[in-house]
Write an enzyme that holds these catalytic residues in place. Structure first.
Site, PDB file in Angstrom:
ATOM      1  CB  SER A   6      -0.908   0.013   1.230  1.00  0.00           C
ATOM      2  OG  SER A   6      -1.434   1.310   1.394  1.00  0.00           O
ATOM      3  CG  HIS A  29      -4.036  -1.275  -1.701  1.00  0.00           C
ATOM      4  ND1 HIS A  29      -5.197  -1.968  -1.967  1.00  0.00           N
ATOM      5  CD2 HIS A  29      -4.349  -0.387  -0.726  1.00  0.00           C
ATOM      6  CE1 HIS A  29      -6.164  -1.522  -1.173  1.00  0.00           C
ATOM      7  NE2 HIS A  29      -5.674  -0.552  -0.412  1.00  0.00           N
ATOM      8  CG  ASP A  31      -4.959   2.787   0.897  1.00  0.00           C
ATOM      9  OD1 ASP A  31      -5.959   2.076   0.682  1.00  0.00           O
ATOM     10  OD2 ASP A  31      -3.922   2.362   1.437  1.00  0.00           O
ATOM     11  CG  MET A  33      -7.819   7.731   2.527  1.00  0.00           C
ATOM     12  SD  MET A  33      -6.896   7.674   4.072  1.00  0.00           S
ATOM     13  CE  MET A  33      -6.368   5.954   4.030  1.00  0.00           C
ATOM     14  CG  HIS A  62      -9.133   0.948  -0.808  1.00  0.00           C
ATOM     15  ND1 HIS A  62      -8.618   0.577   0.428  1.00  0.00           N
ATOM     16  CD2 HIS A  62     -10.484   1.003  -0.646  1.00  0.00           C
ATOM     17  CE1 HIS A  62      -9.606   0.432   1.281  1.00  0.00           C
ATOM     18  NE2 HIS A  62     -10.749   0.692   0.667  1.00  0.00           N
ATOM     19  CG  MET A  64     -11.107   4.099   1.816  1.00  0.00           C
ATOM     20  SD  MET A  64      -9.603   3.904   2.775  1.00  0.00           S
ATOM     21  CE  MET A  64      -8.399   3.950   1.453  1.00  0.00           C
ATOM     22  CG  MET A 133     -11.918  -2.181   4.551  1.00  0.00           C
ATOM     23  SD  MET A 133     -10.371  -1.757   3.750  1.00  0.00           S
ATOM     24  CE  MET A 133      -9.494  -0.928   5.065  1.00  0.00           C
ATOM     25  CG  ASP A 167      -6.607  -2.602   2.798  1.00  0.00           C
ATOM     26  OD1 ASP A 167      -5.465  -2.441   3.293  1.00  0.00           O
ATOM     27  OD2 ASP A 167      -7.218  -1.688   2.209  1.00  0.00           O
TER      28      ASP A 167
END
Ligand code: DX5
Ligand code: ZN
Length: 209
Positions: A6, A29, A31, A33, A62, A64, A133, A167
């Site tokens: 990640s 990966h 992330d 956000m 991913h 979020m 998660m 994850d």
């Protein structure tokens, strides 16, 4: 199991070099956000676009974020190969999966630790991957919760074709729990990027399964 480092745990002042340190990964990966769906803000399409020509690694993005539908095209254009959204976001999942596929990316769904597998409707058939998660989304470096791991087999019963990726909090001490629970892949941020030699750490994780 596949190992997906990640990027959240990388040194943000030197992202291109950081990506070069994990070339042996199965995919990367990433992330994203928004400070609304989760209480943290990370990176968006421009950062992903800047990294796209630095590596051949597949980008699993991913999301979020609230209203992921509005951003599917931008993330695809930035270079996302797989776009993973959260079921807990209000948008229509069916429509989202269609939009992701139409844009030429694989579609994934992520579920928070307390979200049941029932949240994945019939549209699950059109997905490639589920991100399960094992921490509350928002931050790297948290402790893996074991309870959600039982959902791996429940997902596989309903959708045998789906890859299930764990994850949150995966490291040398917890990777075997994931393997035993039937995971196909794990995300590892702190464990990989926090290691002096990320490549060796990924090999160590692979050997531990
Ligand atoms: C949490 C993120 C995870 C996180 C994993 O919201 O979705 O991908 O970066 O980090 P570690 O491996 O440090 O728990
Ligand atoms: Zn993640």
């Amino acid at each position: 199991m596949k190992i997906a480092p990640s990027l959240l745990a990388a040194d943000f002042s030197a992202l291109a070099q950081e990506v070069a340190r994990v070339q042996g990964a199965d995919w990367l990966h990433i992330d994203v956000m928004d400070g609304v769906f989760v209480p943290n803000i990370s990176m968006g399409p421009p950062v992903i676009a800047a990294l796209r020509d630095k590596t051949d690694l597949l980008f699993d993005v991913h999301l979020m974020i609230e209203h992921p539908l509005a951003y599917v095209e931008a993330f695809r254009r930035a270079g996302a190969d797989c776009i993973t959204f959260h079921t807990e976001c209000a948008d229509d999942p069916q429509e989202l999966v269609e939009a992701i596929s139409r844009n030429g990316a694989k579609a994934g769904v992520a579920i928070k630790p307390a979200t049941g597998v029932d949240a994945i409707g019939p549209w699950g058939q059109a997905l490639s991957m589920v991100t399960l998660m094992t921490v509350e989304p928002g931050f790297g470096g948290q402790k893996l919760m074991e309870a959600p791991l039982v959902k791996i087999r429940q997902i596989k019963e309903r959708f045998p074709h789906l890859l299930v990726q764990v994850d949150g909090g995966v490291n040398a001490s917890t990777i075997q729990l994931c393997a035993r629970a039937g995971a196909d892949a794990v995300v590892a941020g702190t464990a990989v990027f926090g290691a002096a030699e990320p490549q060796k750490e990924m090999e160590r994780l692979r050997a531990l399964q």
